[in-house]
Each structure stands twice: as C-alpha cells, then as structure tokens.
Design an enzyme around this catalytic site. Structure first.
Site, PDB file in Angstrom:
ATOM      1  CD  GLU A  33       7.037  -2.900   5.874  1.00  0.00           C
ATOM      2  OE1 GLU A  33       7.972  -2.182   6.298  1.00  0.00           O
ATOM      3  OE2 GLU A  33       6.006  -3.131   6.523  1.00  0.00           O
ATOM      4  CE  LYS A  37       1.558  -0.358  11.324  1.00  0.00           C
ATOM      5  NZ  LYS A  37       1.966  -1.698  11.813  1.00  0.00           N
TER       6      LYS A  37
END
Length: 430
Positions: A207, A339
């Site tokens: 990330e 999500k």
C-alpha cells in the site's frame, strides 16, 4: 435514456500484478461507465466470494476469466434494457441472479464491477460527477474525508517482522483536504529521512508505506512520532495516529501470537497491551484490534477503550449489514470499515454506511491492498459523509489516484467544500 444497451467485462491487472475484473456499461444514449474491482490480501472469512479460475497453469490460478464470462454472458443478457438509474433494482437483480448468500456462483467481483460501472454510466448520462450523483441516492450532505495514511506497512502487506498491518497518520488539525494531504506527504518525506538516518530500509509494501524491520512493534510508533516532529507538526494536535492490527492474521488457538514481541497473549492480555498503547500514544483509531471470531475479546476492548478510541470492525463486519447488526445490537466496536468488494454491490455498500450512521457508528471507506487506478471509493466517501477514507500511503499511483480525485472534488465544491477534520471524531473523548 438510462436504459442499458451493452455490458462488457475484461481481465486486467491490479497493483500486485494479479488479475482482476473491469466492467463497462453503455447506455442507450451513448453514456458510458467503467469500474475495476479491487482485491484484498488479509481477508475476512465471511467476505463475499471473489471468483478465481483456479487454473494453476495460468496466473498461478488467480485468473478471473470465469467471472468475466459471467458478466459478458448471463449478467449482460439479463440486464440488457434494464434502467440503470434504478440502482437498487439493478443490484437486487444481480443478487437474485447469483442466488447464493456469498455471491459465490457468479462471483462478487463480477457483480460489483457491473454495479459500480452502472452508477458511473448514469452519472455520465446526467452530466454529473459521480459523487454528486451518488449524493442524490444517499440524500446525504457532502464532505471531504480525513485521510488515514498508511505510512508503515507490516503484517500481510509487507515482507518484514512487524506484526501489525498498518500504522497510519491522520491530519485532523488541518483546515482543508488539500492541506491534510500536504501534511501527510511531508510526514511521509520526513519518515523516509528518519528511517535512512536509523539505517533502516525505505522499501515500500503493498500500500505504499515503508516496510522496514523494527526491533518491536512499538518502535514503529516511536519512529512515526519522530517523523511528525521533524516535519514540523505536533502529534496529538495536528496529527493523530491510527492502527490496523489485522489481528485475525496472527490469532491461533485462542491466542494472539506476536512474533515481533515474542509473546503469545490471551484476549484479556492483548486488550491490556492495546490499552497501554492508547494511554501512551495519541492513537485515535484501532482497526481489527481483536480477531474476527473473538467477539468476547472485542467486547472487552470496546468496554475498555471504546469511549476514547475509534474501534473499527473490518474482518469483524466485512461490510455486511446482517453481520454488522450483530455488532450494533451487542455494542461491539464503534465504527465499520467499508470495502465495496467485501459485500459485492453498491446498494449494499450504501446500506452498511447508512446503518452505521443511524447507530452512531463511524464509517471509513477503504481501498484494498490489491488496487487499480479506479477512484470510485473517493466519490463514495464524499457522497456519504463517511468522514474518513483509507487509501494507502503517499506513493504508488494506485493509492495517489484516490487522493488526486479528492483534490478535484474539493476544487469543484469551491466555497462549499467542507473538510471533516476533528469533527470526524466528535463522539470520541480523548
């Protein structure tokens, strides 16, 4: 007209080089929408099913041609001539077409790609940016979220000895999103310098955060505090800290196995461990502090620090309104991570956010570790007044793309732009 004329899907690559699905929806008036589906590394066991081919001779079994075929065949045929402006009806049709609780027949990746692409197409037809169109569905005010910037990666997101998955900075003291982004970026630069000064690696994880080896998990926090000060900001005032513990990844036989600490802790001991950190550091948010199946441990943590810290259920709730209701009813956690691919349709995503707000839980819209250049989650965060967004660090274009989209939205809003800042944590007493 917003009637669907054509649906097309293809296999593309995500930020880890793994295949994922991209869908396109074209309407009768020629308007067009496209969306790409993300993929997680640390996943909850109750997430909607991401359909993979399993053919080990191709992409090591991670291909998504079956999901693509499902879109180009069954889904495209069923939704032809359907009014895409009926987002709820479209998503219900997709859910019924799959016919399983976990969307395992057609694949949540197939359903989600079409669901999101349809929303993009309708927004284009109405000549509106996506965030503006979505706000008409949610009937929400709009706000720029606080970015939860993951500047040190560990756990399943990095090849290092750090047990916890994410160490984040939250620029709550800034007056605008653009200033918050600048603060986070300057701290990121500063952290790189601090790590180099300590002789530590500045390689990055999935990330975009740095992924060095530390002598302990707490050393990551100390290093971030040093970087915040070096960048000219004050921890606890300008900048608060967040953690994604991702504890399901190291929970085994009822114990939390901290390899970096050489400790095996019971739920009670691990709650004490986290509470000690909260007492010593300006931590405002802890995600997945306990394992997804350790509901008793979650309740202990909530009772212990829930009035002072945002406790976020990710693997615990998996963006699923049915599971989330259990948490609300039992007073477990006080926030939910959102999500889109955990649940598989836009409508169910928006339902989970609305449920959170109705119950006085915070909602954080989130990326996955396997991302693309798709920026839909930035628009969702603004359109739902989610007040917080997780989309990684300040490098890797798959992460920065979402930040750049938020900058565009802030500029488009002009004098009406409102940055959530400290208001995102108004119910937390630190």
């Amino acid at each position: 007209m917003t009637t669907i004329a054509k649906i097309l899907a293809r296999e593309i690559l995500d930020s880890r080089g793994n295949p994922t699905l991209e869908a396109e929806v074209t309407l009768d008036d020629g308007s067009f929408g496209r969306a790409a589906v993300p993929s997680g590394a640390s996943t909850g066991t109750k997430e909607a099913v991401e359909l993979r081919d399993g053919d080990k001779t191709r992409y090591l079994g991670k291909g998504v041609r079956h999901a693509v075929d499902n879109v180009n065949g069954t889904i495209a045929e069923t939704l032809k001539n359907f009014d895409a402006a009926d987002q709820q009806g479209l998503d219900r049709r997709l859910i019924d077409l799959d016919g399983t609780e976990n969307k395992g027949r057609l694949g949540a990746n197939a359903l989600l790609g079409v669901s999101l692409a349809a929303a993009h197409a309708v927004a284009a037809s109405r000549k509106q940016p996506l965030w503006q169109y979505l706000s008409t569905i949610t009937e929400s005010d709009v706000a720029l979220p606080v970015p939860m910037m993951n500047i040190i990666n560990g756990g399943a997101h990095a090849d290092n000895n750090v047990d916890f998955q994410e160490f984040m900075v939250l620029p709550v003291g800034c007056s605008s999103f653009s200033e918050a982004l600048r603060a986070g970026t300057e701290i990121f630069y500063s952290l790189k310098s601090v790590l180099k000064g300590h002789g530590l690696s500045t390689a990055v994880g999935d990330e975009g955060g740095f992924a060095p080896d530390f002598r302990s998990n707490v050393e990551a926090l100390d290093t971030i505090l040093e970087a915040i000060g070096k960048a000219g900001y004050t921890a606890g005032e300008d900048i608060l800290l967040g953690l994604d513990v991702a504890s399901s990844e190291f929970y085994d036989n009822g114990k939390y196995n901290l390899v970096g600490e050489n400790k095996r802790l019971t739920s009670e001991q691990f709650v004490d461990f986290l509470a000690d950190w909260v007492a010593q550091y300006p931590i405002i948010s802890i995600e997945d502090g306990l394992a997804e199946d350790d509901w008793a441990g979650w309740k202990l943590l909530t009772d212990r620090v829930g009035k002072h810290v945002q406790l976020v259920g990710d693997d615990l709730f998996v963006t699923n309104p049915k599971i989330f209701k259990q948490g609300i009813d039992s007073g477990t956690a006080n926030a939910i991570l959102i999500k889109v691919n955990q649940i598989g349709t836009l409508t169910e995503t928006l339902e989970a956010i609305a449920m959170a707000h109705a119950a006085n839980y915070a909602s954080i819209v989130s990326h996955r570790s396997g991302e693309t250049e798709d920026t839909t989650i930035a628009d969702i965060a603004v359109a739902t007044t989610a007040t917080q967004i997780k989309t990684g660090s300040l490098c890797r274009s798959d992460r920065v793309a979402k930040y750049n989209q938020l900058l565009r939205i802030e500029q488009a809003l002009g004098s009406d732009a409102r940055y959530a800042g400290r208001d995102a944590f108004v119910s937390i007493k630190r």
